[in-house]
Design an enzyme around this catalytic site. Structure first.
Site, mmCIF file in Angstrom:
data_model
loop_
_atom_site.group_PDB
_atom_site.id
_atom_site.type_symbol
_atom_site.label_atom_id
_atom_site.label_comp_id
_atom_site.label_asym_id
_atom_site.label_seq_id
_atom_site.Cartn_x
_atom_site.Cartn_y
_atom_site.Cartn_z
ATOM 1 N N HIS A 51 0.854 -1.189 0.000
ATOM 2 C CA HIS A 51 0.000 0.000 0.000
ATOM 3 C C HIS A 51 0.891 1.240 0.000
ATOM 4 C CE1 HIS A 51 -3.290 2.647 1.849
ATOM 5 N NE2 HIS A 51 -3.746 2.245 0.676
ATOM 6 N N ARG A 127 29.338 10.453 12.686
ATOM 7 C CA ARG A 127 28.308 10.698 13.695
ATOM 8 C C ARG A 127 26.952 11.043 13.075
ATOM 9 N NH1 ARG A 127 31.748 14.321 18.142
ATOM 10 N NH2 ARG A 127 33.474 12.823 18.380
ATOM 11 N N CYS A 146 10.594 -0.178 16.701
ATOM 12 C CA CYS A 146 11.158 -1.397 16.100
ATOM 13 C C CYS A 146 12.371 -1.037 15.246
ATOM 14 C CB CYS A 146 10.103 -2.109 15.263
ATOM 15 S SG CYS A 146 8.721 -2.745 16.226
ATOM 16 N N ARG A 166 15.557 -3.536 15.687
ATOM 17 C CA ARG A 166 15.673 -4.516 16.775
ATOM 18 C C ARG A 166 14.681 -5.655 16.615
ATOM 19 N NH1 ARG A 166 11.442 -4.608 20.193
ATOM 20 N NH2 ARG A 166 10.008 -2.867 19.953
ATOM 21 N N ALA A 168 11.802 -7.266 13.800
ATOM 22 C CA ALA A 168 11.442 -7.176 12.389
ATOM 23 C C ALA A 168 10.373 -8.199 12.038
ATOM 24 C CB ALA A 168 12.678 -7.387 11.524
ATOM 25 N N LEU A 208 8.908 -14.448 11.574
ATOM 26 C CA LEU A 208 7.604 -14.667 10.957
ATOM 27 C C LEU A 208 6.635 -15.096 12.047
ATOM 28 C CD1 LEU A 208 8.483 -16.671 7.721
ATOM 29 C CD2 LEU A 208 7.262 -14.486 7.783
ATOM 30 N N TYR A 209 5.525 -14.387 12.177
ATOM 31 C CA TYR A 209 4.498 -14.848 13.105
ATOM 32 C C TYR A 209 3.928 -16.175 12.609
ATOM 33 C CZ TYR A 209 4.684 -10.481 15.645
ATOM 34 O OH TYR A 209 5.116 -9.435 16.414
#
Length: 264
Positions: A51, A127, A146, A166, A168, A208-209
């Site tokens: 999207h 920096r 995240c 941190r 993903a 991956l969920y």
């Protein structure tokens, strides 16, 4: 976008089952890096439709320092709705930290304006860093950052960016993050009279969920298509003057979207 598909394959092949904050469960790997040469095309995943309106408006919202979802909702973007309170507020999330990091003396630091100025003053600086991870504010954020720290690097008049993320969400979140930071890099290069270089994406816990595994396999079964091209309005000379219509993605011809639930 082979680098992204390789990430999905690695998680499916080598991922360890873990519990997570949402209670959904994940397959997870720790430590992964992807590199995208922005001269080769704009890194939008083509094996499913993304999207674009959400990607562009969210970045403009970050750059405005906004932390209320009203702007997003007025432009048909709902990706932050699950975390907003009854007034639409999210607490001191990305935009606040990028544009108005609180100082102990009551003042604030505009990290984006500072890094633009520092690139002009000292392009070889090591920096050139922007951080969204502010431990003092984490408890007041609706969602801890995240994608929490990014650094710029200039060589041979090419501006590159490396992001450390941190946490993903490889199926839903990472394609958005790649596109968002590639767009930010291109916009900054544009106003600095530089060429876009590489976007380097370094991931901590890449996962991956459990309810995204089938969708990831479906996506990997599709053939990749040519990357689109990004065109920015040449009349815009300040990063903070970009508007939605100043960003044009040409030649995006993806496979259909693949639906998956968001873990909140």
């Amino acid at each position: 976008m082979r680098a992204y598909h390789d990430l999905l394959r690695r998680i499916l092949d080598d991922g360890v089952a873990k519990h997570d904050r949402t209670g959904t469960g994940t397959l997870s790997v720790f430590g992964h890096q992807m590199r995208f040469d922005l001269a080769e095309g704009f890194p939008l995943v083509t094996t499913k439709r993304l999207h674009l309106k959400s990607i562009i408006h969210e970045l403009l919202w970050f750059l405005a320092g906004d932390t209320n979802v009203a702007y997003l909702q007025s432009n048909g973007v709902t990706i932050w709705d699950e975390w907003a309170d009854e007034h639409g507020d999210l607490g001191p999330v990305y935009g606040r930290q990028w544009r108005s990091w609180a100082k102990p003396d009551g003042g604030s630091v505009d990290q984006i304006a500072w890094v633009l100025d520092e690139i002009r003053r000292n392009p070889d600086s090591r920096r050139l860093v922007v951080s969204a991870w502010n431990p003092a504010d984490l408890d007041r954020m609706a969602l801890a950052p995240c994608h929490c720290l990014f650094q710029f690097y200039i060589a041979e008049r090419r501006l590159s960016c490396q992001l450390y993320q941190r946490s993903a969400d490889a199926f839903l979140g990472v394609p958005f993050n790649i596109a968002s930071y590639a767009l930010l890099t291109a916009m900054m290069a544009h106003v600095l009279d530089l060429e876009p270089g590489d976007f380097v994406h370094t991931l901590g816990d890449a996962h991956l969920y459990s309810n995204h595994v089938a969708q990831a396999r479906q996506q990997l079964a599709r053939d990749e298509r040519p990357l689109p091209r990004l065109r920015l309005n040449p009349e815009v000379r300040s990063l903070f003057d970009f508007r939605y219509d100043d960003v044009v993605i040409e030649g995006y011809d993806p496979h259909p979207a693949i639906r998956a639930p968001v873990a909140v």
